[in-house]
Design a protein around this motif. Structure first.
Motif, mmCIF file in Angstrom:
data_model
loop_
_atom_site.group_PDB
_atom_site.id
_atom_site.type_symbol
_atom_site.label_atom_id
_atom_site.label_comp_id
_atom_site.label_asym_id
_atom_site.label_seq_id
_atom_site.Cartn_x
_atom_site.Cartn_y
_atom_site.Cartn_z
ATOM 1 N N ASP A 7 -46.182 11.265 -18.938
ATOM 2 C CA ASP A 7 -47.435 10.564 -19.230
ATOM 3 C C ASP A 7 -47.626 10.347 -20.728
ATOM 4 O OD1 ASP A 7 -48.034 10.375 -16.572
ATOM 5 O OD2 ASP A 7 -49.331 12.148 -16.529
ATOM 6 N N VAL A 8 -47.274 11.366 -21.510
ATOM 7 C CA VAL A 8 -47.434 11.239 -22.964
ATOM 8 C C VAL A 8 -46.440 10.213 -23.513
ATOM 9 C CG1 VAL A 8 -47.403 12.474 -25.159
ATOM 10 C CG2 VAL A 8 -48.235 13.627 -23.112
ATOM 11 N N THR A 9 -45.207 10.235 -23.004
ATOM 12 C CA THR A 9 -44.209 9.250 -23.423
ATOM 13 C C THR A 9 -44.667 7.840 -23.076
ATOM 14 O OG1 THR A 9 -42.426 10.855 -23.082
ATOM 15 C CG2 THR A 9 -41.795 8.533 -23.200
ATOM 16 N N LEU A 10 -45.263 7.693 -21.909
ATOM 17 C CA LEU A 10 -45.777 6.393 -21.463
ATOM 18 C C LEU A 10 -46.805 5.851 -22.449
ATOM 19 C CD1 LEU A 10 -46.363 4.108 -19.451
ATOM 20 C CD2 LEU A 10 -47.828 5.710 -18.198
ATOM 21 N N HIS A 11 -47.778 6.668 -22.825
ATOM 22 C CA HIS A 11 -48.814 6.228 -23.757
ATOM 23 C C HIS A 11 -48.227 5.924 -25.143
ATOM 24 C CE1 HIS A 11 -52.145 6.721 -21.045
ATOM 25 N NE2 HIS A 11 -51.835 7.971 -20.791
ATOM 26 N N MET A 12 -47.236 6.719 -25.550
ATOM 27 C CA MET A 12 -46.604 6.482 -26.842
ATOM 28 C C MET A 12 -45.860 5.146 -26.832
ATOM 29 S SD MET A 12 -44.033 8.994 -28.981
ATOM 30 C CE MET A 12 -42.615 8.720 -27.914
ATOM 31 N N LEU A 13 -45.156 4.862 -25.736
ATOM 32 C CA LEU A 13 -44.459 3.587 -25.613
ATOM 33 C C LEU A 13 -45.437 2.416 -25.612
ATOM 34 C CD1 LEU A 13 -41.590 4.268 -23.044
ATOM 35 C CD2 LEU A 13 -41.334 3.322 -25.344
ATOM 36 N N PHE A 48 -55.407 10.316 -29.153
ATOM 37 C CA PHE A 48 -56.157 9.604 -30.184
ATOM 38 C C PHE A 48 -55.347 9.336 -31.450
ATOM 39 C CE2 PHE A 48 -56.895 14.020 -31.137
ATOM 40 C CZ PHE A 48 -57.018 14.100 -32.503
ATOM 41 N N LYS A 49 -54.162 9.919 -31.581
ATOM 42 C CA LYS A 49 -53.305 9.591 -32.720
ATOM 43 C C LYS A 49 -51.847 9.577 -32.241
ATOM 44 C CE LYS A 49 -56.471 9.377 -35.962
ATOM 45 N NZ LYS A 49 -56.801 8.118 -36.636
ATOM 46 N N VAL A 50 -51.084 8.630 -32.789
ATOM 47 C CA VAL A 50 -49.675 8.503 -32.427
ATOM 48 C C VAL A 50 -48.869 8.252 -33.696
ATOM 49 C CG1 VAL A 50 -47.968 7.164 -31.117
ATOM 50 C CG2 VAL A 50 -50.236 7.545 -30.153
ATOM 51 N N GLY A 51 -47.664 8.810 -33.736
ATOM 52 C CA GLY A 51 -46.765 8.529 -34.847
ATOM 53 C C GLY A 51 -47.046 9.339 -36.093
ATOM 54 N N ARG A 52 -47.027 8.668 -37.251
ATOM 55 C CA ARG A 52 -47.144 9.362 -38.536
ATOM 56 C C ARG A 52 -48.481 10.092 -38.683
ATOM 57 N NH1 ARG A 52 -45.200 5.575 -40.914
ATOM 58 N NH2 ARG A 52 -43.058 6.344 -40.949
ATOM 59 N N GLU A 53 -49.549 9.483 -38.185
ATOM 60 C CA GLU A 53 -50.866 10.126 -38.293
ATOM 61 C C GLU A 53 -50.901 11.403 -37.456
ATOM 62 O OE1 GLU A 53 -53.599 7.059 -37.143
ATOM 63 O OE2 GLU A 53 -53.988 6.513 -39.235
ATOM 64 N N ALA A 54 -50.247 11.390 -36.309
ATOM 65 C CA ALA A 54 -50.193 12.588 -35.478
ATOM 66 C C ALA A 54 -49.316 13.659 -36.118
ATOM 67 C CB ALA A 54 -49.668 12.238 -34.079
ATOM 68 N N GLN A 55 -48.236 13.236 -36.767
ATOM 69 C CA GLN A 55 -47.330 14.194 -37.396
ATOM 70 C C GLN A 55 -48.018 14.992 -38.499
ATOM 71 O OE1 GLN A 55 -44.221 12.837 -40.073
ATOM 72 N NE2 GLN A 55 -42.700 14.034 -38.961
ATOM 73 N N TYR A 57 -48.298 2.263 -27.027
ATOM 74 C CA TYR A 57 -48.797 2.106 -28.395
ATOM 75 C C TYR A 57 -47.790 1.349 -29.257
ATOM 76 C CZ TYR A 57 -50.140 3.461 -33.151
ATOM 77 O OH TYR A 57 -50.476 3.442 -34.485
ATOM 78 N N PHE A 58 -46.501 1.746 -29.200
ATOM 79 C CA PHE A 58 -45.506 1.126 -30.063
ATOM 80 C C PHE A 58 -45.156 -0.294 -29.614
ATOM 81 C CE2 PHE A 58 -44.298 5.637 -31.215
ATOM 82 C CZ PHE A 58 -44.762 5.540 -32.518
ATOM 83 N N ILE A 59 -45.120 -0.541 -28.313
ATOM 84 C CA ILE A 59 -44.841 -1.897 -27.835
ATOM 85 C C ILE A 59 -45.953 -2.846 -28.268
ATOM 86 C CG2 ILE A 59 -44.668 -3.348 -25.773
ATOM 87 C CD1 ILE A 59 -43.135 -1.074 -24.420
ATOM 88 N N PRO A 107 -42.669 8.786 -36.555
ATOM 89 C CA PRO A 107 -42.326 10.013 -35.824
ATOM 90 C C PRO A 107 -42.749 9.911 -34.361
ATOM 91 C CG PRO A 107 -43.459 10.514 -37.882
ATOM 92 C CD PRO A 107 -43.595 9.041 -37.671
ATOM 93 N N SER A 108 -41.956 10.466 -33.473
ATOM 94 C CA SER A 108 -42.300 10.474 -32.042
ATOM 95 C C SER A 108 -43.186 11.682 -31.743
ATOM 96 C CB SER A 108 -41.036 10.480 -31.174
ATOM 97 O OG SER A 108 -40.097 11.411 -31.650
ATOM 98 N N VAL A 109 -44.400 11.595 -32.268
ATOM 99 C CA VAL A 109 -45.390 12.670 -32.134
ATOM 100 C C VAL A 109 -46.698 12.077 -31.638
ATOM 101 C CG1 VAL A 109 -46.612 14.550 -33.305
ATOM 102 C CG2 VAL A 109 -44.314 13.916 -34.052
ATOM 103 N N VAL A 110 -47.367 12.802 -30.766
ATOM 104 C CA VAL A 110 -48.639 12.352 -30.210
ATOM 105 C C VAL A 110 -49.663 13.478 -30.358
ATOM 106 C CG1 VAL A 110 -49.840 11.606 -28.116
ATOM 107 C CG2 VAL A 110 -47.512 10.817 -28.569
ATOM 108 N N ALA A 111 -50.883 13.129 -30.758
ATOM 109 C CA ALA A 111 -51.975 14.102 -30.849
ATOM 110 C C ALA A 111 -52.943 13.862 -29.696
ATOM 111 C CB ALA A 111 -52.708 13.969 -32.180
ATOM 112 N N ILE A 112 -53.288 14.948 -29.000
ATOM 113 C CA ILE A 112 -54.145 14.859 -27.816
ATOM 114 C C ILE A 112 -55.384 15.725 -27.989
ATOM 115 C CG2 ILE A 112 -54.289 15.378 -25.342
ATOM 116 C CD1 ILE A 112 -51.385 14.760 -25.083
ATOM 117 N N ASN A 113 -56.532 15.182 -27.591
ATOM 118 C CA ASN A 113 -57.772 15.946 -27.538
ATOM 119 C C ASN A 113 -57.745 16.780 -26.260
ATOM 120 O OD1 ASN A 113 -60.507 16.752 -26.978
ATOM 121 N ND2 ASN A 113 -61.206 15.199 -28.438
#
Length: 341
Positions: free
Chosen positions: A84-90, A52-59, A92-94, A39-45
């Motif tokens: 900025d959030v998209t950048l960090h997500m990319l 601190f979480k990206v993808g399925r764990e963030a979902q 992580y996945f790359i 999932p294209s989801v990001v969790a932010i503190n």
């Protein structure tokens, strides 16, 4: 160039394709196939503003977080809304796809057919900053057609309906390009919203987006059927403010999703109306090719066939059609950042 390519592969850098969707990110690595489907989801503190979480764990945290944690979907309608959030997500996945990279990978990313030049540039800049050596964009319906096995490089028309999370792309493809297309901001997310509204209006119960998505997947339907399915749903009673359980049926979904489905059908009709007459016989012969997760909605292929008079069929593995089509196109990549969408 051949020596560089051999060194690149030896030290862990390969060309990759990224289907950067509103709901899901899929990554295809050259020589390995689809390696990521998250999932294209990001969790932010919110206190430290750190991811601190990206993808399925963030979902899994969506709708269940404290004030200290916020879950974000940084893409909307197929475009970047939080850079900025998209950048960090990319990033992580790359890194997850390529591991420790001695050479930065060349990357292909798909985009909806209607994005602006500014939105295209945002995607390319984010990918470069996230670790790509070069970036090439490809139109989503063209990638979907390639992934579905359509003969896109011959003078023959194919009608593609790609229903993703945030957008639906309708396009006629021929001779390796798009002849006519339309992209509308009605897709899987709007199906979920329609179910939320239906439950709210009929039962006076409020449910979350993830619950609505589960309803769509398990009993969602848009065509009259005899085998009615039911599902128990828990939400908050809007009258008493207390938890409440209700039972809804698949037949209710016909009415619940009537509006978004009607918009998709209207978009298909508009594209067919704009299609050159020479390609209409091809479309009738080849039918409508349906891709994307939204195409799995029960009865949608039959409904499209009834309304348009054109045979409709869901492609094999429709969720992965776009990224697989990009994977087949990776040979087009070159060390520049020109947009060839």
């Amino acid at each position: 160039m051949g020596v560089f390519k051999n060194l690149s592969e030896r030290f862990g850098s390969r060309d990759i394709a990224i289907d950067l969707g509103t709901a899901t990110v899929l990554v295809y690595v050259d020589g390995r196939g689809v390696v990521i489907n998250e999932p294209s989801v990001v969790a932010i503190n919110t206190e430290t503003n750190k991811i601190f979480k990206v993808g399925r764990e963030a979902q899994t945290m969506m709708g269940r977080t404290s004030e200290r944690v916020k879950t974000i979907r940084p893409l909307k309608n197929g475009v970047v809304v939080q850079y900025d959030v998209t950048l960090h997500m990319l990033e992580y996945f790359i890194k997850a796809a390529c591991g420790d990279m001695f050479f930065r990978p060349r990357v292909m990313i798909c985009i909806p057919g209607s994005v602006s030049d500014v939105e295209r540039r945002a995607v390319m800049d984010a990918a470069i900053e996230a670790g790509a050596r070069s970036v090439q964009l490809i139109s989503e319906p063209l990638a979907a057609a390639i992934g579905a096995g359509c003969r896109v490089n011959v003078p023959e028309g194919h009608l593609i309906v790609d229903i993703g999370g945030g957008t639906t792309d309708v396009a006629v493809v021929s001779l390796g390009g798009i002849v006519v297309s339309e992209s509308i901001k009605v897709a899987g997310d709007q199906f979920d919203e329609a179910i939320v509204r239906h439950v709210k209006n009929k039962y006076r119960v409020h449910i979350g987006e993830r619950t609505a998505e589960q309803i769509k997947i398990r009993i969602g339907a848009v065509y009259e059927h005899k085998n009615i399915k039911t599902m128990k749903v828990r939400g908050r009673c809007m009258t008493e403010g207390l938890p409440k359980e209700i039972t809804i049926s698949s037949r209710e979904m016909l009415e619940a999703m009537k509006d978004p489905i009607s918009e998709i059908i209207e978009a298909i009709c508009r594209v067919v109306e704009k299609t050159p007459p020479e390609l209409i016989p091809d479309i009738i012969n080849n039918g409508i090719t349906m891709t994307g997760g939204g195409s799995l909605l029960a009865g949608l292929d039959r409904l499209l066939a009834d309304v348009t008079g054109i045979r409709a069929a869901v492609a094999d593995d429709p969720v992965c059609c776009v990224v697989k089509g990009m994977g087949k196109s990776l040979s087009r990549l070159s060390d520049n950042t020109e947009d060839n969408a």
